[in-house]
Design an enzyme around this catalytic site. Structure first.
Site, PDB file in Angstrom:
ATOM      1  N   ASP A  40      38.650  41.489  31.537  1.00 48.63           N
ATOM      2  CA  ASP A  40      38.168  41.881  32.843  1.00 48.63           C
ATOM      3  C   ASP A  40      37.073  41.095  33.302  1.00 48.63           C
ATOM      4  O   ASP A  40      36.634  40.184  32.609  1.00 48.63           O
ATOM      5  CB  ASP A  40      37.819  43.419  32.643  1.00 48.63           C
ATOM      6  CG  ASP A  40      37.796  44.083  34.114  1.00 48.63           C
ATOM      7  OD1 ASP A  40      38.186  43.564  35.169  1.00 48.63           O
ATOM      8  OD2 ASP A  40      37.469  45.176  34.075  1.00 48.63           O
ATOM      9  N   GLU A  86      36.931  36.501  36.711  1.00 44.32           N
ATOM     10  CA  GLU A  86      37.482  35.678  37.876  1.00 44.32           C
ATOM     11  C   GLU A  86      36.553  34.364  37.902  1.00 44.32           C
ATOM     12  O   GLU A  86      37.022  33.184  38.517  1.00 44.32           O
ATOM     13  CB  GLU A  86      36.895  36.442  39.165  1.00 44.32           C
ATOM     14  CG  GLU A  86      37.696  37.327  39.423  1.00 44.32           C
ATOM     15  CD  GLU A  86      37.617  38.727  38.504  1.00 44.32           C
ATOM     16  OE1 GLU A  86      38.749  39.340  38.405  1.00 44.32           O
ATOM     17  OE2 GLU A  86      36.647  38.786  38.064  1.00 44.32           O
ATOM     18  N   ASP A 142      41.058  46.680  41.260  1.00 46.75           N
ATOM     19  CA  ASP A 142      40.399  47.912  41.705  1.00 46.75           C
ATOM     20  C   ASP A 142      41.094  48.377  42.832  1.00 46.75           C
ATOM     21  O   ASP A 142      40.642  48.369  44.100  1.00 46.75           O
ATOM     22  CB  ASP A 142      38.738  47.644  41.885  1.00 46.75           C
ATOM     23  CG  ASP A 142      38.329  47.254  40.454  1.00 46.75           C
ATOM     24  OD1 ASP A 142      38.820  47.272  39.484  1.00 46.75           O
ATOM     25  OD2 ASP A 142      37.207  46.849  40.534  1.00 46.75           O
TER      26      ASP A 142
END
Length: 854
Positions: A451, A454, A527
């Site tokens: 997670d 990015e 999300d």
């Protein structure tokens, strides 16, 4: 190609590649320093085919491959390429003259010294750029200094006769790409966007710079291999009717065609673009997978249901939730733990108070054939007592800031440094952290979730890393930003494979991704919010991921943010059960929402949705094998299966699973009916629940109570199912199979079935697999071998066969086994529903046999 303004020469290279692919590379002939060319995405160096010159003069050249299907008309001045098929221009490159290539320049201070010496009138365009401030950009308190000036690139592509374009994930937007002429371009820039906006072209967690264009008779793809920030403009020009009198006889022969122009722009790097010339959707999928790889074959458990929350509190909480599934007779396969399971957000550790006995907890899950997934993010807490940090620091394994020190940013643990996964040595070291000796408390049922990759940097520009941070090889972060998460997932998957000494398939979920991420595992849409609109948008988002190579994808069931009402939660479970990656997930400040917390009525509905998923596991697994071997997506927009039907091109509220099932999730509150479009004028469709059938090429109004999700089986298909559902996939290994045979208008049907051990690489290395094909023709159902290379004996039997659409009652049904015996079978026939039912059979799934319906 000479840049008219700066007189800087560019080198254009043109390649023909095996399988109807064309590659164009444009770079500075002699850049000041090398420009970034994306590594590691292509599975190997593509095999080129010789292009033969078949015409030309001083200013132009016509190239073709041996087949001669496609011709490449190249004009030198102005530079332009036309791709011609059957005397018709399919695509033009730079026909709008938007080729743009900012060359690298001497830094300002060095140039000033040089100019004083030479006293020449300096490049005026450069002065203009200085005035624009392009050498230095500000974002809040951050200043991005471009040492060699701006270095953006761009190129236009005109697609003749095309008005339907798809791809370039990730955006929370429609499946069909929109015209951008009156608004923002589509942005590809991986960002951590909590509760992202829907119907928006901003970039979110992942980027695949690849789009597909489709029209009647042809599909093609454009793969723009660049990992820097990228913008894509799309402009569709409607068809214009030319007056024959004005244009002469040539115009009369021209078809009246629309045109879509696509303009790609990237912040840096080179132009490296692959044109996938199809001509069918299936061909384009194969061409793209030839370049970037197919979907990794998932372990079977990962196709079951996953239960996640940020965060399950402690071992007792995990045990209680696990027991809750058994108590309420709901199957599930995987328990997930978020960041709170660690010691102060230090990955590869356990909170000793909350999780004092992680092995014991995993053994409890193992006893029920279940697995555990834990999180591992790319940021590493700066802490001299944390061994992972200390070892990475010692070896220089962190991304550097532009001054040469370790890059430091804030994320969940507080001040952190970020592993430089672009460095092969860092990936190798990180892979080693998953060994049982290094990762204390882990076992072989523990898998990984990447997670925040990015990468997410809480106090960074746009919550990410500064573009002038420095990676391995002295490359700036701007060059490869969109690949950072791709590299972490690669290293994680490799770590899990190494942990098992190369024997076991990994399971790794990632939030950030790039072209080729499908080789390493699964992706989810990040999300999302517990609102009906997010349930609805999940369908086009997943369709877009699916057609761009990433078949193993899903959206958080129930919505990550907020508290879904019971009806929304039920509808989301029903939708999620028919999407490739199936996980319930919620953030920490939401109310608990395990499937049994909303009252018995809703528990029963969610149980039924999850059980439907498990019933269809043989079909799901067979589809994933097909995706792994042939690159055909698991979840497909209707236009893939019906490429010649214009009515399918814009549909995004329903989709196909493989070629056999059409799914139309209910995405509106209090719905009592939904309009389902059933494509195909020669098709027949059967309601999976009621067996009612309709002819295709029509929209039907379907009644939907809260226990209904409209699923239709396509006539002409055979779908393998499990007839009983266990606590988890591991409990169902030896349970019997059923076949749902749906007859076409020609009273025939076909289907496939794939089986292996569900977890190892033996299907690949030792050919330990079973691949069977089923056919129903002239009243005979045949089970035969689809791939003779595979050997995987199974004790499992087919105990039930349903035949839908059998118009007249048979006089007898007999089974012809491989030993030549012909035995009669009891059957039930319903004339009203035209269904034949055979039960209590005992036909070995791995043996040849025939069922004769007379």
């Amino acid at each position: 190609i000479i840049n008219e303004t700066t007189k800087v020469p560019l080198m254009a290279e043109i390649y023909g590649i095996e399988g109807n692919i064309f590659r164009l590379k444009i770079n500075e002939e002699t850049p000041l320093k090398p420009r970034y060319e994306v590594p590691d995405v292509l599975t190997s160096k593509p095999s080129t085919v010789r292009l033969i010159s078949c015409a030309g003069d001083a200013d132009s050249l016509v190239l073709t491959d041996k087949k001669g299907d496609l011709k490449y008309h190249i004009t030198a001045n102005p530079f332009k390429i036309d791709l011609v098929s059957e005397e018709e221009v399919v695509m033009s490159i730079n026909s709008l003259g938007q080729l743009y290539f900012e060359h690298l320049q001497i830094p300002l201070e060095q140039r000033a010294t040089k100019e004083n010496k030479e006293d020449t009138s300096a490049d005026t365009s450069q002065e203009d750029q200085d005035d624009l401030g392009l050498w230095e950009e500000k974002f809040g308190k951050f200043v991005d200094i471009k040492v060699n000036g701006p270095a953006s690139i761009g190129l236009d592509f005109s697609l003749h006769g095309f008005e339907h374009l798809y791809g370039i994930p990730q955006h929370a937007d429609s499946h069909q790409l929109k015209n951008t002429s009156d608004g923002d371009a589509y942005r590809l820039y991986n960002l951590d966007v909590y509760g992202y906006k829907i119907h928006d072209k901003m970039g979110i967690y992942g980027s695949v710079p690849y789009l597909l264009a489709h029209k009647l008779g042809r599909t093609l793809g454009i793969f723009w291999l660049n990992a820097s920030e990228t913008l894509v403009e799309i402009n569709t020009e409607p068809a214009v009717k030319y007056m024959v009198t004005q244009m002469g006889p040539v115009a009369a022969k021209q078809k009246v065609r629309c045109r879509t122009d696509v303009h790609w722009m990237s912040e840096s790097g080179i132009i490296d673009v692959f044109l996938l010339m199809g001509p069918t959707p299936s061909d384009v999928f194969k061409q793209y997978s030839y370049l970037t790889g197919t979907q990794a074959m998932p372990p079977l458990f990962s196709l079951g249901y996953h239960q996640c929350r940020w965060n399950y509190e402690d071992e007792q909480d995990v045990k209680a939730v696990d027991a809750g599934f058994d108590e309420h007779d709901i199957p599930y396969d995987v328990m997930w733990l978020d960041i709170e399971h660690t010691e102060g957000k230090r990955y590869f550790t356990w909170d000793k108070k909350r999780f004092p006995n992680p092995r014991g907890m995993q053994e409890l899950l193992r006893s029920k054939n279940r697995k555990l997934v834990v999180i591992s993010d790319p940021h590493i807490k700066i802490d001299p007592d944390y061994s992972v940090y200390v070892k990475a620091k010692e070896q220089g394994f962190f991304v550097k800031n532009h001054e040469g020190g370790d890059f430091e940013g804030v994320c969940w643990p507080g001040l952190s440094s970020y592993l430089d996964f672009t460095n092969p040595k860092v990936r190798e070291w990180y892979s080693g952290l998953f060994t049982f000796s290094a990762y204390q408390g882990s076992t072989d049922i523990l898998y990984i979730w990447n997670d925040m990759n990015e990468p997410s940097v809480f106090r960074g520009p746009e919550l990410t890393m500064q573009k002038n941070a420095i990676h391995h090889g002295n490359w700036e972060h701007r060059e490869l930003h969109n690949m950072y998460g791709f590299y972490q997932q690669m290293a994680t998957a490799e770590g899990l494979i190494q942990r098992s000494k190369g024997k076991e398939r990994p399971f790794v979920l990632t939030r950030s991704f790039f072209a080729g991420s499908q080789k390493y595992g699964a992706v989810w849409t990040g999300d999302n919010t517990a609102e009906w609109s997010y349930l609805k948008i999940s369908i086009p988002m997943l369709l877009t991921l699916s057609i761009t190579g990433i078949s193993f994808c899903g959206a958080d069931v129930g919505g990550f943010i907020g508290n879904p009402e019971a009806e929304l939660l039920v509808r989301w479970y029903q939708a999620g059960a028919y999407q490739p990656f199936f996980r319930g997930h919620a953030t920490m400040n939401t109310k608990r929402r395990e499937p049994w917390l909303f009252g018995e009525e809703y528990t029963q509905l969610i149980r039924e949705a999850i059980r439907q998923r498990y019933t269809l596991l043989p079909y799901w697994y067979s589809l994933f094998y097909c995706a792994h071997v042939t690159a055909q997506p698991v979840m497909r927009p209707l236009w893939i299966e019906f490429p010649e039907e214009l009515d399918t091109f814009g549909v995004e509220d329903e989709y196909m699973l493989g070629s056999a099932l059409l799914v139309h999730p209910v995405t509106e509150p209090k719905a009592s009916t939904v309009d389902v479009f059933l494509p195909g004028s020669n098709e027949v469709w059967y309601d999976s629940k009621t067996f009612t059938h309709w002819e295709g090429a029509r929209t039907v109004k379907v009644q939907v109570a809260l226990d209904t999700i409209p699923v239709f089986q396509r006539g002409g298909s055979i779908v393998p199912i499990k007839t009983t559902v266990g606590k988890s996939t591991g409990y169902m290994t030896d349970s019997p199979y059923g076949l749902r045979v749906a007859l076409s208008t020609k009273d025939s049907a076909m289907g496939e079935f794939y089986l292996d051990d569900g977890h190892s690489f033996r299907y690949l290395h030792q050919k330990q697999f079973l691949h069977r094909k089923f056919s129903f023709l002239s009243g005979v159902l045949i089970n035969s071998c689809a791939d003779k290379r595979g050997h995987y004996p199974s004790k499992c039997v087919v105990e039930q066969i349903f035949v839908l659409g059998l118009k007249k009652q048979p006089s007898s049904v007999t089974i012809l086994s491989s030993d030549g015996k012909d035995e009669p079978v009891a059957f039930t026939y319903c004339a009203q529903m035209a269904t034949l039912q055979l039960e209590k059979l005992s036909l070995n799934i791995s043996a040849d046999w025939e069922v004769h319906v007379r």
